[in-house]
Design an enzyme around this catalytic site. Structure first.
Site, PDB file in Angstrom:
ATOM      1  N   LYS A  49       0.806  -1.163   0.223  1.00  0.00           N
ATOM      2  CA  LYS A  49       0.129  -0.090   0.028  1.00  0.00           C
ATOM      3  C   LYS A  49       0.862   1.379   0.024  1.00  0.00           C
ATOM      4  O   LYS A  49       0.448   2.245  -0.562  1.00  0.00           O
ATOM      5  CB  LYS A  49      -1.040  -0.278   1.329  1.00  0.00           C
ATOM      6  CG  LYS A  49      -1.939  -1.162   1.098  1.00  0.00           C
ATOM      7  CD  LYS A  49      -2.555  -1.751  -0.089  1.00  0.00           C
ATOM      8  CE  LYS A  49      -3.352  -2.789  -0.029  1.00  0.00           C
ATOM      9  NZ  LYS A  49      -2.925  -4.153   0.606  1.00  0.00           N
ATOM     10  N   TYR A 263     -12.296 -14.316   3.147  1.00  0.00           N
ATOM     11  CA  TYR A 263     -11.391 -13.398   3.348  1.00  0.00           C
ATOM     12  C   TYR A 263     -10.896 -13.439   4.749  1.00  0.00           C
ATOM     13  O   TYR A 263     -11.585 -13.276   5.775  1.00  0.00           O
ATOM     14  CB  TYR A 263     -11.799 -11.989   3.102  1.00  0.00           C
ATOM     15  CG  TYR A 263     -10.727 -10.844   3.672  1.00  0.00           C
ATOM     16  CD1 TYR A 263      -9.825 -10.580   2.493  1.00  0.00           C
ATOM     17  CD2 TYR A 263     -10.912 -10.170   4.817  1.00  0.00           C
ATOM     18  CE1 TYR A 263      -8.966  -9.608   3.188  1.00  0.00           C
ATOM     19  CE2 TYR A 263     -10.029  -9.164   5.261  1.00  0.00           C
ATOM     20  CZ  TYR A 263      -8.865  -8.827   3.921  1.00  0.00           C
ATOM     21  OH  TYR A 263      -8.022  -7.873   4.686  1.00  0.00           O
ATOM     22  N   TYR A 289      -3.097 -12.704   2.984  1.00  0.00           N
ATOM     23  CA  TYR A 289      -2.695 -12.575   1.551  1.00  0.00           C
ATOM     24  C   TYR A 289      -1.480 -13.530   1.273  1.00  0.00           C
ATOM     25  O   TYR A 289      -1.749 -14.517   0.274  1.00  0.00           O
ATOM     26  CB  TYR A 289      -2.307 -10.930   1.240  1.00  0.00           C
ATOM     27  CG  TYR A 289      -3.674 -10.155   1.751  1.00  0.00           C
ATOM     28  CD1 TYR A 289      -4.295  -9.693   0.565  1.00  0.00           C
ATOM     29  CD2 TYR A 289      -3.537  -9.314   2.904  1.00  0.00           C
ATOM     30  CE1 TYR A 289      -5.395  -8.793   0.811  1.00  0.00           C
ATOM     31  CE2 TYR A 289      -4.555  -8.516   3.041  1.00  0.00           C
ATOM     32  CZ  TYR A 289      -5.494  -8.351   2.016  1.00  0.00           C
ATOM     33  OH  TYR A 289      -6.432  -7.315   2.276  1.00  0.00           O
TER      34      TYR A 289
HETATM   35  C1  LIG Z   1      -3.694  -5.445   0.249  1.00  0.00           C
HETATM   36  C2  LIG Z   1      -2.634  -6.547   0.265  1.00  0.00           C
HETATM   37  C3  LIG Z   1      -2.593  -7.265  -0.933  1.00  0.00           C
HETATM   38  C4  LIG Z   1      -3.533  -7.196  -2.219  1.00  0.00           C
HETATM   39  O1  LIG Z   1      -3.460  -5.956  -2.851  1.00  0.00           O
HETATM   40  P1  LIG Z   1      -4.577  -5.642  -3.766  1.00  0.00           P
HETATM   41  O2  LIG Z   1      -3.983  -4.344  -4.445  1.00  0.00           O
HETATM   42  O3  LIG Z   1      -5.677  -4.982  -2.874  1.00  0.00           O
HETATM   43  O4  LIG Z   1      -4.986  -6.566  -4.656  1.00  0.00           O
HETATM   44  C5  LIG Z   1      -1.599  -8.337  -0.903  1.00  0.00           C
HETATM   45  N1  LIG Z   1      -0.828  -8.703  -0.101  1.00  0.00           N
HETATM   46  C6  LIG Z   1      -0.810  -7.645   1.305  1.00  0.00           C
HETATM   47  C7  LIG Z   1      -0.072  -8.110   2.565  1.00  0.00           C
HETATM   48  C8  LIG Z   1      -1.914  -6.613   1.271  1.00  0.00           C
HETATM   49  O5  LIG Z   1      -1.857  -5.844   2.501  1.00  0.00           O
END
Ligand SMILES: *Cc1c(COP(=O)(O)O)cnc(C)c1O
Length: 330
Positions: A49, A263, A289
């Protein structure tokens, strides 16, 4: 790529993030695996992010905002990085965070990203499992405006066109590293959620005329729904770059077979993937993730879908701070 370099951006990310080879995991999986360390972007624990926030913060500054508002799950890495960027650039920060059904609860509310959000000075609005986040956000934004504040709203995961531009830059950075180190890559694999990372990366690759395929392991949606979400944002991002959006066709690949019940809900394969990466390579993944994406990657290697001896690159998007919210699962 029209006026890409003229779009306002602040500098936060420690770039280039390292590109590393993983010899022990490669040996285990029978392919040749590299990792791009976007867990090391440098902002309060790092993660993907941060690259998106470079564009979003610049836009908030341009609009004269004084407070950042965003949404996510209680253990959102995006919320943590937004809180840190807010602190760094002198914004206040309000986080609207939803409880996630089926997650382990001992540390979920107070440890991991929640501990860090509070430490970073964000105001947290905790929503129950059946409260509507978008309604809540609308009311909050109205209330802030009525009080004379100038809120800037960042969507879930920072995934709009501006946020995706962070991954257009990442694509360029990665292509330069591959060229310099003379590495050929057959496929990039990543965790795909709100889609900005996959869409931005693909837009950057398309803009650079690279045909490296990108596989997004979905963390919350079916293959079809994830591919649709990525495709929509990719088309918008290409348009912003002055590229024909039809270039998105046949470039988007997702796999919705590995997120389990939903999720943030743990799967045995995720737990195992996190343990294997930690113990073979000293690399910390996350439960929501990258752990699920790596579990998917491992399964695709073990079933021969990913060809033995092929050159694969895993994009580590961060999130290990979330491990502390999940301690009982490990
Ligand atoms: C938000 C996030 C993702 C996914 O990224 P997106 O752009 O939302 O698809 C992947 N890995 C981590 C650790 C995240 O925080």
């Amino acid at each position: 790529m029209s006026d890409f370099h003229l779009i306002p951006r602040v500098t936060i990310t420690h770039t280039p993030t390292p590109l590393e080879h993983l010899p022990r995991l490669s040996n285990d999986l029978g392919c040749n695996l590299y990792i791009k360390r976007d867990d090391c972007t440098g902002l309060a624990g790092g993660g993907n992010k941060t690259r998106k926030l470079e564009y979003l913060i610049a836009d908030a500054q341009k609009q004269g905002a004084d407070i950042l508002v965003t949404v996510g799950g209680l253990q959102s890495n995006h919320a943590r990085q937004t809180a840190a960027a807010a602190a760094k650039f002198g914004f206040q920060c309000e986080l609207v965070l939803e409880d996630v059904a089926g997650t382990p609860k001992t540390d979920y509310y107070h440890n991991g990203n929640m501990l860090l959000d509070r430490l970073l000075g964000a105001k947290i609005h905790e929503l129950g499992q059946n409260q509507d986040a978008s309604e809540y956000v609308e009311a909050l934004l109205t209330q802030l405006r009525n009080a004379g504040r100038k809120p800037y709203f960042i969507p879930m995961g920072g995934s709009n066109v501006l946020g995706s531009l962070g991954y257009v830059r990442c694509a360029n950075e990665l292509l330069q590293q591959l060229e310099k180190d003379n590495i050929h890559i057959d496929q990039i694999v990543l965790a795909s959620g709100s889609a900005g990372t996959q869409a931005g990366l693909l837009a950057g690759l398309i803009a650079a005329k690279s045909d490296i395929p990108v596989l997004g392991i979905a963390v919350s949606r079916s293959t079809q729904d994830q591919e649709q979400l990525v495709t929509e944002l990719l088309k918008e991002t290409l348009t912003k770059l002055g590229i024909n959006p039809d270039e998105a066709n046949v470039r988007v690949f997702a796999n919705g077979n590995y997120y389990g019940e939903g999720y943030g809900i743990t799967t045995p394969a995720m737990i195992s993937a996190v343990q294997v990466c930690a113990q073979l390579e000293g690399i910390l993944l996350d439960p929501v993730y990258t752990g699920k994406a790596m579990a998917g990657f491992m399964d695709l290697c073990n079933t021969g879908v990913i060809k033995p001896n092929s050159n694969q690159l895993f994009l580590h998007t961060g999130g290990s701070q979330g491990l502390f919210g999940y301690q009982e699962s490990f």
